[in-house]
Design an enzyme around this catalytic site. Sequence first.
Site, PDB file in Angstrom:
ATOM      1  N   HIS A  66      -9.139  67.648 -90.433  1.00 38.97           N
ATOM      2  CA  HIS A  66     -10.278  66.755 -90.391  1.00 38.97           C
ATOM      3  C   HIS A  66     -11.188  67.120 -89.206  1.00 38.97           C
ATOM      4  O   HIS A  66     -10.817  67.946 -88.358  1.00 38.97           O
ATOM      5  CB  HIS A  66      -9.833  65.281 -90.306  1.00 38.97           C
ATOM      6  CG  HIS A  66      -9.095  64.924 -89.055  1.00 38.97           C
ATOM      7  ND1 HIS A  66      -7.730  64.713 -89.013  1.00 38.97           N
ATOM      8  CD2 HIS A  66      -9.529  64.744 -87.781  1.00 38.97           C
ATOM      9  CE1 HIS A  66      -7.369  64.418 -87.780  1.00 38.97           C
ATOM     10  NE2 HIS A  66      -8.436  64.428 -87.011  1.00 38.97           N
TER      11      HIS A  66
HETATM   12  P1  TYD Z   1      -4.280  61.527 -88.341  1.00 38.07           P
HETATM   13  O1  TYD Z   1      -5.282  61.430 -87.246  1.00 38.07           O
HETATM   14  O2  TYD Z   1      -4.784  61.865 -89.715  1.00 38.07           O
HETATM   15  O3  TYD Z   1      -3.123  62.552 -87.941  1.00 38.07           O
HETATM   16  P2  TYD Z   1      -3.160  64.152 -87.718  1.00 38.07           P
HETATM   17  O4  TYD Z   1      -4.555  64.558 -87.361  1.00 38.07           O
HETATM   18  O5  TYD Z   1      -2.203  64.405 -86.610  1.00 38.07           O
HETATM   19  O6  TYD Z   1      -2.689  64.809 -88.968  1.00 38.07           O
HETATM   20  O7  TYD Z   1      -3.478  60.145 -88.378  1.00 38.07           O
HETATM   21  C1  TYD Z   1      -2.356  59.968 -89.207  1.00 38.07           C
HETATM   22  C2  TYD Z   1      -2.247  58.480 -89.530  1.00 38.07           C
HETATM   23  O8  TYD Z   1      -2.054  57.701 -88.350  1.00 38.07           O
HETATM   24  C3  TYD Z   1      -3.493  57.917 -90.217  1.00 38.07           C
HETATM   25  O9  TYD Z   1      -3.054  57.062 -91.279  1.00 38.07           O
HETATM   26  C4  TYD Z   1      -4.161  57.074 -89.182  1.00 38.07           C
HETATM   27  C5  TYD Z   1      -3.057  56.703 -88.211  1.00 38.07           C
HETATM   28  N1  TYD Z   1      -3.541  56.652 -86.821  1.00 38.07           N
HETATM   29  C6  TYD Z   1      -3.748  55.439 -86.197  1.00 38.07           C
HETATM   30  O10 TYD Z   1      -3.542  54.365 -86.786  1.00 38.07           O
HETATM   31  N2  TYD Z   1      -4.196  55.408 -84.908  1.00 38.07           N
HETATM   32  C7  TYD Z   1      -4.441  56.550 -84.214  1.00 38.07           C
HETATM   33  O11 TYD Z   1      -4.839  56.485 -83.015  1.00 38.07           O
HETATM   34  C8  TYD Z   1      -4.231  57.819 -84.870  1.00 38.07           C
HETATM   35  C9  TYD Z   1      -4.480  59.112 -84.147  1.00 38.07           C
HETATM   36  C10 TYD Z   1      -3.780  57.817 -86.168  1.00 38.07           C
END
Ligand code: TYD
Length: 152
Positions: A66
């Site tokens: 992302h």
């Molecule tokens: P995501 O940022 O997509 O993870 P990565 O980039 O490491 O693959 O986040 C994964 C899940 O966690 C998503 O459902 C949102 C949640 N999340 C939160 O609730 N708060 C946060 O601060 C973060 C970073 C993620």
Amino acid sequence: MATRKSSVDKKKIRVRNSGLVTLQHVEDYPDGNLYIGEALRNIPFKVKRFFLIKDFDNANVVRGKHAHKKLEQVIFCVNGSFSLHLDDGKRKQKIKMDNPCIGVILGQLLWHEMGGFSKDCVILVVADDYYKESDYIRDYEEFLSWAKRRVK
Ligand code: TYD
């Protein structure tokens, strides 16, 4: 005093909206080493949130995938190693993250993916704002059109 080899600090960042952050390092080995970040000094913003990612048991997982519209973050590998793939819509760059002293800035509109995690990998991300799903761009084609619009 032990010196450690690392690949990340030898790499020049070539993508837009990124850069390296160097933590202050106080070597006290074998009694523990210190790594110090200070908001608006070596961390280029006021930190409102941080999160850790650890316990990698799936060797094939790819995280991230992302970009953010507004959020600014710095990502650190505090233990072990992983590969960070950056893409600004024009240039791509792969960085081996294996040095807790060196963070990489994940600025606005920078597509990022993380993979190749060692089992003992621990990632720390510091961010300039609270979690907001509306700030995420999770579709790569949508990201490309945002990135094109932003390039002057
Ligand atoms: P995501 O940022 O997509 O993870 P990565 O980039 O490491 O693959 O986040 C994964 C899940 O966690 C998503 O459902 C949102 C949640 N999340 C939160 O609730 N708060 C946060 O601060 C973060 C970073 C993620």
